[in-house]
Design an enzyme around this catalytic site. Structure first.
Site, PDB file in Angstrom:
ATOM      1  CD  GLU A 254      -2.926  -1.058   2.352  1.00 27.09           C
ATOM      2  OE1 GLU A 254      -4.091  -1.465   2.162  1.00 27.09           O
ATOM      3  OE2 GLU A 254      -2.507  -0.661   3.458  1.00 27.09           O
TER       4      GLU A 254
ATOM      5  CB  CYS B 220       0.723   7.343  11.345  1.00 28.41           C
ATOM      6  SG  CYS B 220       2.282   6.806  12.055  1.00 28.41           S
TER       7      CYS B 220
ATOM      8  N   GLY C  30       7.145  -1.697   6.052  1.00 24.76           N
ATOM      9  CA  GLY C  30       8.525  -2.148   6.081  1.00 24.76           C
ATOM     10  C   GLY C  30       9.479  -1.203   6.786  1.00 24.76           C
TER      11      GLY C  30
END
Length: 425
Positions: free
Chosen positions: A136, A392, A218
């Site tokens: 994403e 977030c 990641g």
């Protein structure tokens, strides 16, 4: 059509220091018989692609420059658009390559204008069941900027307890091309390439995407080779033309790689801090058990180019009753003494299954006021895209669910094709 990468797998060219070995996951090679896409390639990658189809090396500098312009200034989708490239070379390019981007599986638009794309990369074989890994990326519009949040890995190894992405296991690193192609997809969707909207002249003025943050899925410093090369492509002033001062790389604290990031990428640095005591940060950010706060802050003090004009951003998620006390605020100020910094206070964004709650607004404001009065900018990040799980800490692809279903069906004697026939996009 999804992008097939011509770039070599991340980590192939530059070894990590012995002290820090990245997870053994790479972007695998393109499937046999599948044309590779040129989108996202570095200049060297594009040069090697041209040499591979017989373009004389003495011509490659000129040809790379021509094609580079069409890829990254004009956003070409067909080789036929490249009007200053000879007919013969265009035919060769079309025979061997594509200009495919990752497939846009879904696009969601929040009430506040935030956009989230679920992107499917080119399939790489049995590793991803011939379907292609999914990641994403998120576009966040603002009054004076537009920020694209990009992913550097499929999943994550870090298992931060407050982060939705951390609940998804790491599948693999993204290649340089797969990282860059997220920006290409965003510019496609927003009409942000030169010639697609009035006033687009190839520079930053008038651009909708002005800033890049490596804050998606990641840990960027566990895929540092690809991240450094991607930043080089994004900041090339004859192409995508972003300023390196508008590119920020966020890390949870892979201490041995922080200096190299500064030296080779010259990007802005953000640290996912979130706690002022090792025992709490061990829980929130388990990487802290390997690189505790003192080591992390020492690496920050030594970050190349650090100055009042190039401050480090410290990210601090506000968790009710966990890390939001007056004592925490005082300790935070003491820890950061002497480091040119700003502190981003992030209201916790809930996600299904999380055990945390967001601090009350009054508590966040009090925390922010204390930090500000101590001399640090302490903006409270406005939550964006919460209604589409784009805020977030909320990103998570469908890959983990697909892999679990694939294992289950394979155990029952069903092929991978059944998994994807059963999957509804």
């Amino acid at each position: 059509m999804a992008t097939a990468s011509f770039d070599s797998a991340p980590g192939a060219s530059r070894a990590l220091p012995a002290i820090e070995k990245a997870p053994e996951v790479t972007a695998l090679s393109t499937l046999p018989g599948r044309k590779a896409s040129l989108v996202g390639l570095t200049r060297e990658g594009l040069k090697q692609a041209l040499i591979g189809i017989g373009v004389p090396e003495r011509e490659t500098r000129m040809r790379v420059s021509q094609i580079w312009h069409w890829l990254y200034v004009r956003g070409a989708r067909e080789f036929s658009e490249m009007t200053n490239v000879g007919k013969g070379l265009k035919a060769q390019l079309a025979e061997h390559f594509t200009l495919d981007r990752p497939e846009v599986v879904t696009e969601q638009v929040s009430r506040d204008g935030t956009r989230k794309w679920l992107l499917r990369m080119a399939p790489t074989g049995a590793h991803d069941h011939n379907r292609g890994a999914e990641i994403e990326c998120v576009y966040i519009p603002g009054d004076d900027r537009g920020t694209l949040c990009v992913s550097s890995q499929v999943g994550c190894t870090l298992t931060c307890s407050f982060c939705h992405t951390g609940t998804q296991r790491l599948v693999r690193n993204l290649s340089t091309a797969e990282i860059v192609s997220q920006l290409v997809v965003a510019r496609d969707a927003l009409g942000d390439f030169t010639g697609q909207m009035p006033g687009k002249d190839g520079g930053e003025v008038g651009r909708l995407v002005t800033n890049i943050v490596f804050m998606g899925m990641g840990e960027p410093l566990y895929n540092l080779d690809a991240v450094i090369d991607a930043i080089a492509v994004m900041s090339d002033q004859e192409g995508l033309a972003l300023s390196r001062r508008r590119i920020t790389v966020s890390t949870s604290g892979v201490v041995p790689q922080i200096e190299r990031l500064g030296l080779e990428a010259n990007a802005m640095l953000a640290i996912s801090l979130h706690a002022v005591r090792d025992e709490l940060r061990d829980e929130l950010v388990p990487l802290n058990r390997k690189y505790p706060i003192a080591q992390l802050l020492e690496a920050c003090r030594n970050y190349p180019g650090l100055s009042n004009a190039r401050r480090i951003t410290f990210e601090y998620v506000m968790l009710k009753g966990v890390n939001d006390s007056d004592a925490d605020a005082r300790a935070l100020v003491r820890l950061l003494k002497g480091i040119p910094a700003k502190i981003n206070l992030i209201p916790f964004n809930p996600w299904p299954g999380s055990k945390y709650e967001c601090s009350d607004w009054e508590r966040i404001e009090r925390f922010s006021e204390f930090v500000f009065n101590a001399g640090y900018a302490s903006p409270v990040r406005t939550p964006r895209g919460r209604d589409i799980l784009a805020a977030c800490g909320q990103l998570k692809s469908e890959t983990e669910k697909l892999r679990a279903r694939a294992r289950m069906m394979l155990e029952e004697g069903m092929g991978a094709e059944a998994v994807y026939a059963d999957q509804v996009d």
